[in-house]
Design a protein around this motif. Structure first.
Motif, PDB file in Angstrom:
ATOM      1  N   ASN A   1      -9.482  -2.994   5.721  1.00 44.96           N
ATOM      2  CA  ASN A   1      -8.685  -2.359   6.764  1.00 44.96           C
ATOM      3  C   ASN A   1      -8.062  -1.028   6.358  1.00 44.96           C
ATOM      4  O   ASN A   1      -7.728  -0.215   7.226  1.00 44.96           O
ATOM      5  CB  ASN A   1      -7.578  -3.325   7.220  1.00 44.96           C
ATOM      6  CG  ASN A   1      -8.162  -4.513   7.940  1.00 44.96           C
ATOM      7  OD1 ASN A   1      -8.716  -4.378   9.014  1.00 44.96           O
ATOM      8  ND2 ASN A   1      -8.066  -5.688   7.331  1.00 44.96           N
ATOM      9  N   PHE A   2      -7.888  -0.813   5.063  1.00 46.16           N
ATOM     10  CA  PHE A   2      -7.280   0.419   4.551  1.00 46.16           C
ATOM     11  C   PHE A   2      -8.079   0.898   3.344  1.00 46.16           C
ATOM     12  O   PHE A   2      -7.553   0.957   2.221  1.00 46.16           O
ATOM     13  CB  PHE A   2      -5.818   0.169   4.165  1.00 46.16           C
ATOM     14  CG  PHE A   2      -4.986  -0.423   5.271  1.00 46.16           C
ATOM     15  CD1 PHE A   2      -4.396   0.395   6.224  1.00 46.16           C
ATOM     16  CD2 PHE A   2      -4.810  -1.799   5.366  1.00 46.16           C
ATOM     17  CE1 PHE A   2      -3.637  -0.143   7.257  1.00 46.16           C
ATOM     18  CE2 PHE A   2      -4.048  -2.350   6.384  1.00 46.16           C
ATOM     19  CZ  PHE A   2      -3.461  -1.520   7.336  1.00 46.16           C
ATOM     20  N   PRO A   3      -9.362   1.227   3.522  1.00 45.55           N
ATOM     21  CA  PRO A   3     -10.248   1.468   2.384  1.00 45.55           C
ATOM     22  C   PRO A   3      -9.850   2.631   1.478  1.00 45.55           C
ATOM     23  O   PRO A   3     -10.212   2.637   0.300  1.00 45.55           O
ATOM     24  CB  PRO A   3     -11.606   1.735   3.042  1.00 45.55           C
ATOM     25  CG  PRO A   3     -11.280   2.169   4.427  1.00 45.55           C
ATOM     26  CD  PRO A   3     -10.029   1.444   4.806  1.00 45.55           C
TER      27      PRO A   3
ATOM     28  N   LEU B   1       0.841  -1.198   0.000  1.00 45.38           N
ATOM     29  CA  LEU B   1       0.000   0.000   0.000  1.00 45.38           C
ATOM     30  C   LEU B   1       0.877   1.250   0.000  1.00 45.38           C
ATOM     31  O   LEU B   1       2.051   1.211   0.397  1.00 45.38           O
ATOM     32  CB  LEU B   1      -0.913  -0.006   1.226  1.00 45.38           C
ATOM     33  CG  LEU B   1      -1.850  -1.204   1.360  1.00 45.38           C
ATOM     34  CD1 LEU B   1      -2.673  -1.099   2.638  1.00 45.38           C
ATOM     35  CD2 LEU B   1      -2.758  -1.324   0.142  1.00 45.38           C
ATOM     36  N   LYS B   2       0.306   2.361  -0.415  1.00 46.57           N
ATOM     37  CA  LYS B   2       1.055   3.614  -0.512  1.00 46.57           C
ATOM     38  C   LYS B   2       1.640   4.039   0.834  1.00 46.57           C
ATOM     39  O   LYS B   2       2.715   4.635   0.883  1.00 46.57           O
ATOM     40  CB  LYS B   2       0.158   4.715  -1.070  1.00 46.57           C
ATOM     41  CG  LYS B   2       0.910   5.977  -1.419  1.00 46.57           C
ATOM     42  CD  LYS B   2       0.050   6.966  -2.151  1.00 46.57           C
ATOM     43  CE  LYS B   2       0.897   8.157  -2.574  1.00 46.57           C
ATOM     44  NZ  LYS B   2       0.119   9.095  -3.378  1.00 46.57           N
TER      45      LYS B   2
ATOM     46  N   VAL C   1       0.000  -6.066   2.996  1.00 45.19           N
ATOM     47  CA  VAL C   1      -1.130  -6.921   3.362  1.00 45.19           C
ATOM     48  C   VAL C   1      -0.917  -8.268   2.679  1.00 45.19           C
ATOM     49  O   VAL C   1      -0.676  -8.333   1.476  1.00 45.19           O
ATOM     50  CB  VAL C   1      -2.469  -6.291   2.925  1.00 45.19           C
ATOM     51  CG1 VAL C   1      -3.633  -7.188   3.308  1.00 45.19           C
ATOM     52  CG2 VAL C   1      -2.637  -4.901   3.539  1.00 45.19           C
ATOM     53  N   LEU C   2      -1.016  -9.333   3.467  1.00 47.79           N
ATOM     54  CA  LEU C   2      -0.769 -10.680   2.960  1.00 47.79           C
ATOM     55  C   LEU C   2      -2.060 -11.479   2.843  1.00 47.79           C
ATOM     56  O   LEU C   2      -3.023 -11.222   3.567  1.00 47.79           O
ATOM     57  CB  LEU C   2       0.188 -11.428   3.888  1.00 47.79           C
ATOM     58  CG  LEU C   2       1.542 -10.772   4.135  1.00 47.79           C
ATOM     59  CD1 LEU C   2       2.341 -11.580   5.145  1.00 47.79           C
ATOM     60  CD2 LEU C   2       2.309 -10.597   2.835  1.00 47.79           C
TER      61      LEU C   2
ATOM     62  N   ILE D   1      -0.013  -0.056  -4.424  1.00 45.10           N
ATOM     63  CA  ILE D   1       1.158   0.278  -5.238  1.00 45.10           C
ATOM     64  C   ILE D   1       1.586  -0.905  -6.103  1.00 45.10           C
ATOM     65  O   ILE D   1       1.985  -0.734  -7.250  1.00 45.10           O
ATOM     66  CB  ILE D   1       2.331   0.724  -4.341  1.00 45.10           C
ATOM     67  CG1 ILE D   1       1.932   1.959  -3.508  1.00 45.10           C
ATOM     68  CG2 ILE D   1       3.585   1.002  -5.142  1.00 45.10           C
ATOM     69  CD1 ILE D   1       1.530   3.165  -4.327  1.00 45.10           C
ATOM     70  N   ALA D   2       1.536  -2.127  -5.555  1.00 48.27           N
ATOM     71  CA  ALA D   2       1.954  -3.316  -6.304  1.00 48.27           C
ATOM     72  C   ALA D   2       1.398  -4.562  -5.631  1.00 48.27           C
ATOM     73  O   ALA D   2       1.112  -4.559  -4.429  1.00 48.27           O
ATOM     74  CB  ALA D   2       3.476  -3.405  -6.386  1.00 48.27           C
ATOM     75  N   ILE D   3       1.275  -5.625  -6.423  1.00 48.54           N
ATOM     76  CA  ILE D   3       0.831  -6.929  -5.923  1.00 48.54           C
ATOM     77  C   ILE D   3       1.819  -7.980  -6.422  1.00 48.54           C
ATOM     78  O   ILE D   3       2.188  -7.983  -7.599  1.00 48.54           O
ATOM     79  CB  ILE D   3      -0.579  -7.282  -6.441  1.00 48.54           C
ATOM     80  CG1 ILE D   3      -1.601  -6.238  -5.992  1.00 48.54           C
ATOM     81  CG2 ILE D   3      -0.991  -8.676  -5.986  1.00 48.54           C
ATOM     82  CD1 ILE D   3      -2.967  -6.387  -6.635  1.00 48.54           C
ATOM     83  N   CYS D   4       2.238  -8.863  -5.514  1.00 48.50           N
ATOM     84  CA  CYS D   4       3.090 -10.000  -5.879  1.00 48.50           C
ATOM     85  C   CYS D   4       2.372 -11.295  -5.522  1.00 48.50           C
ATOM     86  O   CYS D   4       1.725 -11.375  -4.470  1.00 48.50           O
ATOM     87  CB  CYS D   4       4.430  -9.941  -5.151  1.00 48.50           C
ATOM     88  SG  CYS D   4       5.538  -8.673  -5.805  1.00 48.50           S
TER      89      CYS D   4
END
Length: 160
Positions: free
Chosen positions: A85-87, A52-53, A58-59, A92-95
């Motif tokens: 939790n962080f609406p 997140l920015k 978050v996993l 920024i990215a997903i792995c």
């Protein structure tokens, strides 16, 4: 009849060390999440890590259930947790790392269709592309600069 061409660009990295250091770290966390997957039926484990920015990671891991299809994929576990939790925080990215416990899965494994649609919803919501990186147990990593590249004909809120 008219031909429709949908150009897309994906990037291939031969190994994890070719990725920028923050993405290497994020992918390592996706691998660690994969090892926590609950996959006693398919023996196919998936882990996802979302940056997140605000710097939070978050996993998610896939969670199966004997009453198919009551389980949930790693990507949706992670993105729904981020959304809950962080609406208002930008992704920024997903792995993503995926592998069978029965054999080595060395080719990149992309998200399933349901996950692509769910991830795209968040990309549309934030009005910014979300780079997505995916791999198997080890080896090549594919990067897509946007979820839209993986699901070019999108079902959006305007469709309703």
């Amino acid at each position: 009849m008219q031909e429709i061409n949908i150009p897309t660009k994906l990037y291939s990295y031969k190994q994890l060390t070719e990725l920028p250091l923050p993405i290497q770290n994020l992918m390592n966390q996706a691998v660690a999440a994969r090892l926590k997957a609950y996959a006693p039926y398919s023996n196919f484990q998936v882990g996802a890590a979302i940056l997140l920015k605000n710097g939070t990671i978050v996993l998610g891991s896939n969670q199966e259930n004997a009453a198919y299809p009551s389980g949930l994929c790693a990507e949706r576990t992670a993105v729904f947790s981020a959304g809950a939790n962080f609406p208002n925080e930008q992704i920024i990215a997903i792995c993503i790392s995926a592998s069978s416990t029965l054999k080595d899965t060395l080719e990149p494994i992309p998200p399933c269709g349901a996950c692509r649609q769910s991830l795209l919803e968040y990309e549309n919501k934030q009005k910014n592309n979300i780079p997505i990186y995916f791999m198997g147990k080890a080896g090549e990593i594919i990067q897509s600069p946007s979820v839209k590249n993986l699901l070019p004909f999108t079902f959006r809120e305007e469709s309703l």
